[in-house]
Design a protein around this motif. Structure first.
Motif, PDB file in Angstrom:
ATOM      1  N   ILE A  42      35.498  32.993  39.022  1.00  0.00           N
ATOM      2  CA  ILE A  42      35.553  34.449  39.005  1.00  0.00           C
ATOM      3  C   ILE A  42      37.020  34.891  39.066  1.00  0.00           C
ATOM      4  O   ILE A  42      37.716  34.565  40.036  1.00  0.00           O
ATOM      5  N   PRO A  43      37.496  35.602  38.066  1.00  0.00           N
ATOM      6  CA  PRO A  43      38.901  36.041  38.094  1.00  0.00           C
ATOM      7  C   PRO A  43      39.139  37.052  39.205  1.00  0.00           C
ATOM      8  O   PRO A  43      38.305  37.919  39.464  1.00  0.00           O
ATOM      9  N   LYS A  44      40.269  36.941  39.870  1.00  0.00           N
ATOM     10  CA  LYS A  44      40.627  37.880  40.923  1.00  0.00           C
ATOM     11  C   LYS A  44      41.286  39.109  40.308  1.00  0.00           C
ATOM     12  O   LYS A  44      42.207  38.991  39.507  1.00  0.00           O
ATOM     13  N   VAL A  45      40.792  40.269  40.696  1.00  0.00           N
ATOM     14  CA  VAL A  45      41.330  41.535  40.202  1.00  0.00           C
ATOM     15  C   VAL A  45      41.731  42.363  41.404  1.00  0.00           C
ATOM     16  O   VAL A  45      40.931  42.582  42.319  1.00  0.00           O
ATOM     17  N   SER A  46      42.971  42.814  41.423  1.00  0.00           N
ATOM     18  CA  SER A  46      43.468  43.543  42.592  1.00  0.00           C
ATOM     19  C   SER A  46      42.877  44.945  42.695  1.00  0.00           C
ATOM     20  O   SER A  46      42.592  45.432  43.792  1.00  0.00           O
ATOM     21  N   ALA A  47      42.688  45.600  41.554  1.00  0.00           N
ATOM     22  CA  ALA A  47      42.155  46.972  41.569  1.00  0.00           C
ATOM     23  C   ALA A  47      40.662  46.951  41.903  1.00  0.00           C
ATOM     24  O   ALA A  47      39.935  46.040  41.503  1.00  0.00           O
TER      25      ALA A  47
END
Length: 285
Positions: free
Chosen positions: A133-138
């Motif tokens: 799962i890619p990490k997304v800051s927003a």
């Protein structure tokens, strides 16, 4: 602000296996009403009985033909609108939410609609075959396109923008609708904290010079629809989204043939289907 307390769900079936029941169970308790549209060509009495037993607040519609994903979604939307629902959860038979995450996504609706009052679709992150799962800051991201499964469709936007395009039958139905929503100034908002597990048939990971590549292994018929429909959508919305247009051409001219020749079976029939899709699109213009 769009009301959020009336949420229906729909799942489109096509000769499903038994895992569809556990998939439905992952979201059934978070919605008020479930619409099951069965595109199968034969009826499964056992499945119908289990649906009625485990998911009582459900309507099951057997179409007795494969009418296509767009037609099935339009049937579900029509029912949901007539019953006064504000949002429709659209699900594929091979998708599921984990850890009650749909409940969290629904609880975020008032926050999302306050920040984005023109939201047309709220979508989760799609995780294919439980990949990383890619990490997304927003917390929320404005997307150009979203796959159908796992989406909360704003039915007010649906009534304004019209039904899904049944001429496409399958493949790129979701892309066309997202582009149409955006053309009417609606936004597709991804809730980055929510993850939907989604399976794609014979999807495999292969390596090419140590680089991992996803291989769909779609059959020749799907390759035909993917080619024809992507060209239709790309040319229809060329002025609106040139990147989509260029990506569609890249896939047809290079990427899809490369994947088929390098990794898939029935290479010749699939390559012929791509050519057939291009030809049928060209002569239909």
């Amino acid at each position: 602000m769009v009301p959020f307390n009336k949420i229906a769900g729909c799942v489109v079936l096509y000769h499903p296996n038994s895992t569809v029941l556990s998939n439905i169970d992952s979201y059934y308790n978070n919605i008020d009403y479930l619409i099951v549209v069965d595109n199968s060509t034969t009826s499964d009495t056992s499945l119908i009985n289990e649906l009625n037993s485990f998911f009582p607040n459900t309507v099951y519609l057997f179409l007795n033909q494969n009418a296509g994903i767009a037609a099935a979604l339009n049937i579900a939307c029509k029912i949901a609108v007539e019953k006064g629902y504000s949002w429709l959860l659209t699900m594929d038979q091979d998708s599921n939410f984990k850890d009650n995450q749909l409940s969290e996504m629904i609880s975020n609706i008032p926050i999302i609609t306050s920040q984005f009052p023109d939201v047309g679709i709220i979508t989760p992150q799609h995780v294919l075959h439980e990949q990383h799962i890619p990490k997304v800051s927003a917390k929320y991201t404005v997307r150009n396109i979203a796959m159908t499964s796992g989406n909360l469709l704003n039915l007010y936007a649906f009534k304004e923008c019209g039904p899904f395009n049944e001429k496409l039958f399958m493949d790129f139905v979701d892309y066309e609708y997202c582009l149409r929503l955006r053309k009417s100034n609606y936004k597709i908002i991804q809730d980055n904290a929510i993850h939907l597990n989604h399976s794609l048939g014979n999807y495999k990971i292969r390596k090419f010079f140590k680089q991992k590549i996803g291989v769909s292994n779609h059959n020749a018929q799907r390759r035909y629809y993917m080619t024809r429909n992507s060209l239709y959508v790309a040319f229809k919305y060329l002025r609106q989204d040139r990147n989509f247009f260029l990506l569609a051409l890249w896939n047809i001219v290079f990427w899809s043939p490369f994947i088929i020749v390098s990794f898939e079976k029935n290479k010749l029939s699939k390559l012929k289907s791509i050519y057939k899709g291009v030809y049928h699109f060209a002569v239909s213009k």
